[in-house]
Scaffold this active site. Structure first.
Site, PDB file in Angstrom:
ATOM      1  N   ASP A 182      41.800  28.853  35.303  1.00  0.00           N
ATOM      2  CA  ASP A 182      41.779  30.249  35.715  1.00  0.00           C
ATOM      3  C   ASP A 182      42.416  31.099  34.610  1.00  0.00           C
ATOM      4  OD1 ASP A 182      44.544  29.875  35.966  1.00  0.00           O
ATOM      5  OD2 ASP A 182      44.480  29.746  38.143  1.00  0.00           O
ATOM      6  N   LYS A 183      42.636  32.369  34.886  1.00  0.00           N
ATOM      7  CA  LYS A 183      43.185  33.292  33.899  1.00  0.00           C
ATOM      8  C   LYS A 183      44.567  32.873  33.409  1.00  0.00           C
ATOM      9  CE  LYS A 183      43.672  38.220  33.139  1.00  0.00           C
ATOM     10  NZ  LYS A 183      43.460  39.544  33.688  1.00  0.00           N
TER      11      LYS A 183
END
Length: 152
Positions: free
Chosen positions: A28-29
């Site tokens: 994810d980010k």
């Protein structure tokens, strides 16, 4: 891509290990592996395990046998990160004539990150009706049984 490491005995069970490097697309980010990737990694390890027993999953399907997923559990202990080298271990934890349960661990070095289980039914591929795997393919059943009971 996954690298199949080995199959070995740990105590009284046969264990298969598969190694992967976490890809950017799996994170994810924050650079942490997204939870949805773990079942995919379990599949990698399970497929390697079955192949190491001497019969690739594709051959089972050609014979008319499928193993649809009926239950999945995953316990997240610590996160995995982008570019981590992780090892997914798989073993058969339970075997019945119409279903099988696999257990998994995901580790970074010796650090336990995740544990999980999947349960699959043995079904005939054309009808999806449950079948008795011992009657359908006694050699496969015995190989799976032996993977649980190394000494007996």
């Amino acid at each position: 891509m996954a690298q199949s490491l080995m199959i070995f005995n740990l105590g009284d069970k046969m264990i298969s290990q598969s190694k992967i490097i976490v890809r950017y697309a799996e994170t994810d980010k924050m650079g942490i592996v997204h939870h949805s990737n773990y079942p995919v990694w379990f599949e990698i390890a399970r497929t390697d395990f079955i192949k190491k027993l001497g019969v690739p999953y594709s051959v089972l399907e050609e014979k008319g046998l499928m193993l649809p997923l009926v239950d999945l559990s995953c316990h997240y202990i610590k996160p995995a990160y982008y570019e981590d080298e992780i090892v997914i271990s798989a073993c058969v934890s339970s075997l019945q004539y119409a279903k099988i349960e696999f257990s998994y661990t995901v580790k970074r070095n010796v650090e336990l990150l995740t544990t999980g289980k999947t349960v699959h039914g043995f079904v005939e591929s054309k009808t999806f009706r449950p079948i008795n795997v011992k009657k359908f393919d006694s050699g496969l059943y015995e190989a799976l049984k032996t993977s649980i009971e190394i000494d007996g």
